[in-house]
Enzyme design. Structure first.
Site, PDB file in Angstrom:
ATOM      1  N   HIS A 518       1.109   6.773  10.080  1.00 17.51           N
ATOM      2  CA  HIS A 518       1.109   8.004  10.001  1.00 17.51           C
ATOM      3  C   HIS A 518       2.373   8.825  10.113  1.00 17.51           C
ATOM      4  CE1 HIS A 518      -0.960  11.712   9.348  1.00 17.51           C
ATOM      5  NE2 HIS A 518      -2.150  11.390   9.816  1.00 17.51           N
ATOM      6  N   ASP A 522       1.345  10.169   4.992  1.00 20.90           N
ATOM      7  CA  ASP A 522       0.340  11.326   5.138  1.00 20.90           C
ATOM      8  C   ASP A 522      -1.165  10.778   4.664  1.00 20.90           C
ATOM      9  OD1 ASP A 522       2.170  12.635   6.696  1.00 20.90           O
ATOM     10  OD2 ASP A 522       2.819  13.848   4.826  1.00 20.90           O
TER      11      ASP A 522
END
Length: 545
Positions: A518, A522
């Site tokens: 992450h 995204d």
């Protein structure tokens, strides 16, 4: 004045000592007797005079004496030294108290020119390695390009080649040596064949350890501090404290006749019972309470014994292999430091299976290798990475590095552990070329013969447990420093609704799960990559354009 006279007297003796130093191969014995202690400064001056006289000799073979000084005591020692004395001695630590000092010497080992070979770093993550086997023996002639030994690294077994001409004089780490740190000496080579015998007992750390042990042995042991004895002041009477209800001294126990009779009948020792009667006497109630408490403890003890008598487990301890230890440490690092999240999608593979059948017919007719579903998945993943380059990146502390090359690591399970050989520039290669490389690398991984360039430099990983093992869906752990890994499940037939209410169809679907870092990818970017990947799988003809 007494100290000055002693200093002059001993200085004369020290001047006379220089005449003895001129004799070669002589055993020089010298003793000094002190009638009183000298101060530290005057003692150092005396030693300075002695040193100047002593080192005026330049004989090749010298004899050094060991001085001992004590009051009305003589200590003499003789030691022959083959090398000349080099430089003056520092006597600033010499004290005025009686000291026994002996000179320590270090000389050249006399070994001919040689080269120490250290354990090489054969991969970026390698910190230690194992010697699988030596292909050269001690005394063999070696030339550049020849293989010296096979080194088991953290990922594969690699051949270690010679860089210079010479002879292998000494092997310090033999076959099967394990956990050798990078840079640690494993062998010694020489230029001349006649120098090999001089390295029979060679050890790279022998001199250092010998000096250290010699220094430790010669270091004087500091005297133990005197124990301070605390004398108790005499004449102070000890306070007398009266203890009520205390039993009389000795082994005798006072009990009532009834309590004594009851204790004898039940074999109860009176010394183990505390009396509650007057002046600590044991009464009948004390015996009864003891018998009641002993009856309650007995069953509890039996139950504990039954619980602890479980049979021992039968097991075998399997030593960690080098690849197993590295895999464990890297995956643990990945789960602890990389914020994983997972995206899952189902893709219809009917068209993919049809195209694969057509391509395999062409491959068989041309003598090529068959194309697997995993080969098509690798090609689709590479094209999706080129279309969504944000997923072809890695995280650093200062920036996100986005790669222009699409290199796909392919997870291969072997008896030795998990390997991830790399297909370089997979987006630019055809399916036939990818199929050939995957099969070749997988075979070499099973033979434990991969080289560092075969598994380094990957930017994305594909792990397939569906085809070989029938796993429907799973979540893979990211292979650092990459930021994504694709977990491929098995294809299965499913019923899907048709155009009409009573119309239905059958189709094959494959479950795909993308694990993302992450910090780099995204959620929307990961979903975009999966959309592109699904498009190539469900329309496989677009991969051929």
């Amino acid at each position: 004045m007494a100290c000055v006279s002693h200093l002059i007297k001993h200085s004369k003796k020290l001047r006379n000592a220089s005449s003895f130093m001129r004799h070669d191969h002589a055993d020089l014995v010298r003793w000094l007797s002190y009638d009183s202690h000298l101060s530290g400064g005057k003692m150092n001056d005396a030693w300075t005079v002695m040193e100047k006289r002593r080192y005026s000799s330049t004989a090749a073979n010298s004899t050094v004496m060991s001085f001992g000084a004590s009051k009305k005591d003589v200590s003499r020692k003789i030691m022959k030294v083959g090398n000349p004395i080099a430089g003056p001695l520092s006597m600033k630590d010499f004290a005025c108290s009686p000291v026994h000092w002996k000179r320590g010497f270090s000389s050249d080992s006399g070994l001919p020119p040689h080269q120490e070979i250290g354990m090489p770093s054969l991969s970026p993550t390698m910190t230690e390695g194992n010697i699988a086997r030596w292909l050269k023996k001690e005394g063999d002639k070696i030339s550049p390009g020849e293989v010296l030994c096979e080194v088991e690294t953290d990922k594969a077994t690699v051949e270690m080649e010679c860089m210079e001409d010479g002879y292998l004089a000494k092997i310090l780490k033999g076959d099967g040596s394990k956990e050798i740190q990078v840079g640690e000496v494993i062998a010694v080579t020489v230029e001349d064949e006649g120098d090999i015998a001089k390295f029979k007992d060679y050890s790279p750390s022998a001199s250092g350890s010998g000096d250290t042990s010699a220094k430790e042995a010669s270091a004087p042991t500091p005297p133990a501090p005197p124990k301070e004895e605390v004398e108790k002041p005499a004449g102070l009477p000890e306070p007398k404290i009266s203890k009520p209800n205390a039993a009389p001294d000795g082994d005798r126990s006072f009990a009532s006749p009834l309590a004594r009779k009851l204790a004898e009948d039940h074999n109860v020792p009176l010394s183990s019972i505390k009396g509650t009667g007057p002046d600590g006497h044991i009464v009948k109630a004390d015996i009864e309470d003891y018998l009641a408490s002993r009856g309650k403890e007995a069953p509890a003890t039996k139950s504990v014994t039954k619980d602890t008598s479980a049979p021992a487990l039968d097991y075998v301890d399997i030593p960690h292999s080098q690849i197993r230890k590295v895999t464990a440490s890297r995956l643990l690092f990945s789960k602890q430091t990389i914020p994983h999240y997972y995206l899952t999608v189902d893709t219809c593979v009917d068209k993919l299976m049809g195209l694969r059948s057509q391509l395999n017919l062409l491959q068989e007719s041309s003598g090529g290798k068959r194309i697997s579903v995993n080969d098509l998945v690798i090609k689709a993943a590479a094209l999706a990475l080129r279309k969504v380059p944000q997923c072809n990146s890695s995280w650093t502390d200062n920036y996100i590095r986005q790669f222009n090359n699409v290199n796909i690591n392919v997870a291969v399970q072997t008896d030795n552990g998990l390997y991830v050989p790399v297909i370089r520039d997979a987006d630019k290669k055809g399916l036939s070329k990818i199929a050939d490389e995957v099969k070749n690398l997988a075979q070499r991984a099973k033979e434990n013969s991969l080289k560092p360039e075969d598994y380094e430099g990957g930017t994305f990983t594909v792990s397939n447990l569906g085809g070989p093992f029938g796993i429907k869906q799973f979540c893979a752990i990211i292979n650092p420093p990459q930021s994504g890994i694709l977990a491929v499940g098995s294809a299965e037939k499913r019923v899907i609704p048709g155009s009409g209410p009573d119309d239905f169809q059958f189709a094959s679907f494959m479950t795909i799960t993308l694990s993302c870092d992450h910090r780099v990818i995204d959620g929307a970017v990961g979903a975009e990559w999966l959309k592109a990947f699904k498009g190539y799988i469900e329309n496989p003809e677009s991969m051929l354009l």
